[in-house]
Structure formats: C-alpha cells, structure tokens
Design an enzyme around this catalytic site. Structure first.
Site, PDB file in Angstrom:
ATOM      1  N   ASP A  51     106.781  29.556  74.568  1.00  0.00           N
ATOM      2  CA  ASP A  51     107.813  28.551  74.796  1.00  0.00           C
ATOM      3  C   ASP A  51     109.140  29.296  74.894  1.00  0.00           C
ATOM      4  O   ASP A  51     109.434  30.144  74.048  1.00  0.00           O
ATOM      5  CB  ASP A  51     107.822  27.583  73.609  1.00  0.00           C
ATOM      6  CG  ASP A  51     108.756  26.417  73.816  1.00  0.00           C
ATOM      7  OD1 ASP A  51     108.391  25.504  74.575  1.00  0.00           O
ATOM      8  OD2 ASP A  51     109.838  26.422  73.211  1.00  0.00           O
ATOM      9  N   ASN A  59     119.446  24.711  79.489  1.00  0.00           N
ATOM     10  CA  ASN A  59     119.517  23.731  80.582  1.00  0.00           C
ATOM     11  C   ASN A  59     120.790  22.891  80.478  1.00  0.00           C
ATOM     12  O   ASN A  59     121.456  22.642  81.476  1.00  0.00           O
ATOM     13  CB  ASN A  59     118.285  22.827  80.518  1.00  0.00           C
ATOM     14  CG  ASN A  59     117.613  22.644  81.850  1.00  0.00           C
ATOM     15  OD1 ASN A  59     117.872  23.367  82.796  1.00  0.00           O
ATOM     16  ND2 ASN A  59     116.741  21.673  81.906  1.00  0.00           N
ATOM     17  N   GLU A  94     108.754  24.104  79.701  1.00  0.00           N
ATOM     18  CA  GLU A  94     109.023  25.534  79.611  1.00  0.00           C
ATOM     19  C   GLU A  94     107.928  26.276  78.848  1.00  0.00           C
ATOM     20  O   GLU A  94     108.114  27.404  78.418  1.00  0.00           O
ATOM     21  CB  GLU A  94     110.391  25.783  78.969  1.00  0.00           C
ATOM     22  CG  GLU A  94     110.486  25.493  77.500  1.00  0.00           C
ATOM     23  CD  GLU A  94     110.730  24.028  77.152  1.00  0.00           C
ATOM     24  OE1 GLU A  94     110.942  23.755  75.961  1.00  0.00           O
ATOM     25  OE2 GLU A  94     110.699  23.157  78.038  1.00  0.00           O
TER      26      GLU A  94
END
Length: 185
Positions: A51, A59, A94
């Site tokens: 991850d 983001n 992700e």
C-alpha cells in the site's frame, strides 16, 4: 482474421488495469486459480501486498493527475524489482499485489525489501518539481498451495501489511500465524 485480432485485444484489455498496465482483479481470479490447481504438492506460493503510504494525503495535496502518475511510477518500479515468474496485480486503489510462485518466505521477504527500497528511491515529479518522495508498506505471506487457499494467503499478507503500517510505515513485515489486534486505516 481482423475480428480474431480484435477479440484478442479485447481479452488482453479485460485482464489489465487501464491506468497501470498491471494485471487486474479479474486476472487474479484466473491466475490464482491456475497457481493453486497446478502447484506441485510442496511448492510454496508467496504473496506481497503493498500500500502506498499516505496516498490519500499525496492525492489531496498534489491532485489526482499527480496521484495517477504516482501509481503508474510505483507500478513500473515494482515490475522492475520482481522476477519474471512473479505476477503483479493492481489489487485496488493504491494497493498492489505480487504473487510469486515457488518463492519461500525468506525469498519473498527479500523481494519485498527490494520493492520497498526501490519505491523509497522514486522521486515523483509534480508541478515541475521532483521532491515527491513516496514510500510503501508491505506485507508478505507464504504458504504451500495444498495447505491453504489463495484467500487465506491474501488475508495473511493483508494482516502483515497492517502490521507494517502500525510499525510506522515504509517497512516490510513477514506474516506469522499470530493474528493482529486491530487494523490501521
């Protein structure tokens, strides 16, 4: 002939994640099933689940275009860090999964550390700058295919991933049979 080529292209597209070019969850079901059905009796299969650390914050700060660029760069980095016998999937968001048939736990741990180190060395360009450092947390698990299921192997890798996050992120944890207390988001 032309219709046949189109069908082949559509099939390839259906197995790949559009953003990263990695195999997708549909491919995981097919390939995972094949690995479990074809693995010789005592062959280990290892899973590495990773991850991208604090990706939501990345983001939010840099925007979705840079977030997509980050996921693409990490995906390319992972493909370069694993051997050709491994399968790399975009597991979701992700999260990326590596399935490595024939890899014992310590071999999977070494592969996961190569991946972690390579990702840590990435510099993701954003807004003309290249200080977009990114890290990842990784959980590894290994099992003999005849002794477990793919779902259980993935759960063990996921548990190890959450332990890596609890330990401060940017680390690799090898799964044990002990169950963790609670999960970190």
């Amino acid at each position: 002939m032309r219709g046949s080529l189109l069908c082949q292209q559509l099939e390839r597209n259906a197995e790949r994640d559009e953003l990263t070019g990695l195999l997708n969850r549909r491919s995981l079901a097919r390939i995972g099933g094949m690995l479990w059905n074809e693995a010789p009796g005592e062959t280990a299969v290892s899973a590495i689940l990773l991850d991208i650390d604090h990706f939501k914050r990345f983001n939010d700060v840099h925007g979705h275009i840079e977030g997509d660029a980050c996921i693409r760069a990490v995906s390319q980095c992972i493909r370069a860090a694993v051997d050709e016998a491994a399968f790399v999937f975009r597991f979701g968001g992700e999260e990326i999964l590596v399935l490595a048939p024939g890899r014992e736990p310590l071999q999977a741990l070494a592969m996961a550390e190569r991946i972690r180190s390579a990702i840590e060395g990435l510099r993701i360009p954003h807004r003309g700058l290249t200080d977009g450092c990114v890290t990842a947390s990784l959980g590894t698990a290994s099992a003999i295919a005849a002794d477990t299921t793919l779902e259980r192997l993935l759960q063990k890798a996921d548990d190890a991933l959450y332990e890596a996050k609890r330990m401060g992120r940017n680390t690799v944890v090898l799964a044990t049979d002990a169950e963790p207390d609670a999960q970190v988001a």
